[in-house]
Write an enzyme that holds these catalytic residues in place. Structure first.
Site, short mmCIF file in Angstrom:
data_model
loop_
_atom_site.label_atom_id
_atom_site.label_comp_id
_atom_site.label_asym_id
_atom_site.label_seq_id
_atom_site.Cartn_x
_atom_site.Cartn_y
_atom_site.Cartn_z
N GLU A 172 -2.08 4.36 -1.72
CA GLU A 172 -1.00 4.93 -2.52
C GLU A 172 -1.28 4.93 -4.02
O GLU A 172 -0.60 4.24 -4.80
CB GLU A 172 0.32 4.19 -2.25
CG GLU A 172 0.76 4.24 -0.80
CD GLU A 172 2.17 3.72 -0.58
OE1 GLU A 172 2.76 3.14 -1.51
OE2 GLU A 172 2.70 3.90 0.52
N GLU A 376 0.92 3.82 7.38
CA GLU A 376 2.10 2.96 7.23
C GLU A 376 3.35 3.70 7.66
O GLU A 376 3.57 4.85 7.25
CB GLU A 376 2.33 2.52 5.77
CG GLU A 376 1.40 1.47 5.27
CD GLU A 376 1.71 1.05 3.82
OE1 GLU A 376 2.88 1.16 3.39
OE2 GLU A 376 0.76 0.63 3.15
C1 FCB Z 1 4.30 0.95 0.64
C2 FCB Z 1 3.24 -0.07 0.31
C3 FCB Z 1 3.32 -1.34 1.14
C4 FCB Z 1 4.75 -1.76 1.34
C5 FCB Z 1 5.56 -0.63 1.89
C6 FCB Z 1 6.99 -0.98 2.20
O1 FCB Z 1 4.55 1.71 -0.49
O2 FCB Z 1 1.96 0.49 0.48
O3 FCB Z 1 2.55 -2.32 0.51
O4 FCB Z 1 5.27 -2.25 0.16
O5 FCB Z 1 5.55 0.44 0.99
#
Ligand code: FCB
Length: 481
Positions: A172, A376
């Protein structure tokens, strides 16, 4: 039962990577041990007023000292892959110079432990913990940081490049650049739009250089990737299209276009012209940045609703991030971020599984030959540990199961529609330090009691074990315990 939860058996392909994810600073603790240097997150979290309750990652989930136990936990859940990040300041305490053998040894043991348990190691080189010494020289606003990152990538590649299955350069970069240098809501806590855009470019450059270094030293034919947090945008009101276009340029295309197509979008350069002239982009940079990628990592949690601000009513700022005064939207501060209908998670993020399906279909349309992986997805809810009659502990988290169920079903729909989706990593394996929110938000499928460091499988972990071991999303009502 939610209307979009499946009632027929949905099965993922046999080689689909059903995994779970964490990040170094969020779980490891052991902040001062074995030669680790300070990172910008140590500095930021130790600065009063920056994180919820003044929480820091000093101890976190103490994973550094509980490696074997946590590896056994992953094996007991039937994970096919584990996505972790490597702490740059464990490898190079000041961001430069020879690799610290103790730092490399920790990740080497982690990788070996995964392979012994038949879990594919998926390593992210940078999940936001820049060595503080590099920040002292300008951090990601300094071009030299990109070259330092390439050296670090090579050192890690030399040590682990015979065993890691998938390499991810950056997690990110949107957050690193805009939240870190624009909004002040992440480390290093700066609020300067021009600095944020400079950081965008140097992060992109760092990615391209690192992929090349990794390719030069790895020996096991791994796959290479980067992970982006896409903003799935919903426009509202008059000028909706313009608001969407601007935010899409800043949030999404500022990364996809250079990384995958070798240029910055013209509209991005124009929209931000009053903030910066982009002179930090040097000849030849874009060719370095655009590297073929085996996988594009997709992080998705919620959608984002935008509209042009009328300049009169109080500007709404519901972009899903902590408001620390600065803006993560350089050049577009006249766009407002509108509250969205619920249901919401404990983060205040709206729950919209269709957004994930749309995102995957859209990426597939725009980049048809690019395999994708969800690196994620998950949710924070208020969790409570209950003690059963036999003294055993349990966490009943039906909302998290429902969230995951509906998002896995959405991903399955995209797969059925032809999207080349290779895997899905639940965020997160265990509760952890949620950045500016400290320990107040729990994303884990495994509960962590921070007093005792006891791990307790939540019901969602049992649900995920069923999915990971059978390859099929458990039908609603399936007994998974
Ligand atoms: C993302 C991050 C991770 C965590 C999630 C909830 O932005 O990559 O580390 O904080 O959100």
């Amino acid at each position: 039962m939610p209307t979009d939860a499946n009632t027929q058996q949905l099965t993922f392909p046999a080689d689909f990577l059903l995994g779970s994810a964490t990040a170094a600073y969020q779980i490891e603790g052991a902040a001062d041990e074995d030669g680790r240097g300070p990172s910008i997150w140590d500095t930021y979290s130790h600065t009063p007023g920056r994180t919820w309750n003044g929480d820091t990652g000093d101890v976190a989930a103490d994973h550094y000292h509980r490696l074997d136990e946590d590896l056994d936990l992953m094996a007991s859940l039937g994970l096919k892959a584990y996505r972790f990040s490597i702490a740059w300041p464990r490898i190079q305490p000041t961001g430069r110079g020879p690799a610290n053998p103790k730092g490399l040894d920790f990740y080497s043991r982690l990788v070996d432990g995964l392979l012994q348990r038949d879990i594919a190691p998926v390593a992210t080189l940078y999940h936001w913990d820049l060595p503080q010494a590099l920040e002292d020289e300008g951090g990601w606003t300094n071009r030299e940081t990109a070259y330092a990152f390439a050296d670090y990538a090579r050192a890690v590649g030399e040590a682990l490049g015979d065993r890691v299955a998938i390499w991810t350069t950056l997690n990110e970069p949107w957050c690193s650049a805009y939240l870190g240098y624009g909004a002040g809501a992440h480390a290093p806590g700066r609020s300067d739009g021009a600095a944020a855009l400079t950081a965008v470019h140097h992060l992109n450059l760092a990615h391209g250089l690192a992929v090349q270094q990794l390719r030069a030293v790895t020996t096991n034919d791994p796959r290479y990737s980067v992970t982006l947090n896409f903003h799935v945008l919903r426009g509202e009101g008059e000028g909706a299209d313009e608001a969407v276009r601007r935010i899409d340029a800043l949030a999404n295309r500022a990364f996809t276009e250079p990384l995958l197509r070798g240029h910055y979008p013209q509209d991005l350069l124009e929209d931000t012209a009053a903030v910066t002239d982009w002179a930090f982009v040097q000849d030849g940079d874009l060719a370095q940045i655009q590297q073929p990628l085996d996988l594009l990592g997709v992080n998705y949690y919620a959608t984002t609703a935008v509209r042009l601000w009328d300049g009169v009513t109080p500007r709404q700022n519901n972009d899903g991030h902590k408001d620390m005064g600065g803006s993560p939207w350089p050049g577009s501060t006249h766009v407002e971020f509108v509250a969205q209908e619920g249901p919401h998670t404990a983060m205040g993020w709206n729950i919209d599984p269709d957004g994930l399906e749309e995102l995957l279909l859209d990426l597939h349309t725009r980049f048809p030959d690019q395999p994708l992986v969800i690196t994620e997805n998950g949710a924070a809810f208020e969790d409570h540990v209950s003690t059963g009659p036999d003294g055993g502990h349990a966490v009943h988290d039906p909302e998290r199961i429902d969230y995951l169920h509906r998002h896995f079903a959405a991903a399955h729909r995209a797969l059925t529609a032809g999207v080349d989706l290779r895997g899905y990593f639940v965020w997160s394996l265990m509760d952890n330090f949620e950045w500016g929110y400290g320990y107040s938000k729990r994303f884990g499928i495994v509960h962590v009691d921070y007093e005792t460091q006891r791990r307790t499988l939540k019901d969602s972990a049992l649900w995920y074990r069923e999915l990971a071991t059978t390859g099929s999303i458990p039908l609603p009502g399936t007994k998974v315990a």
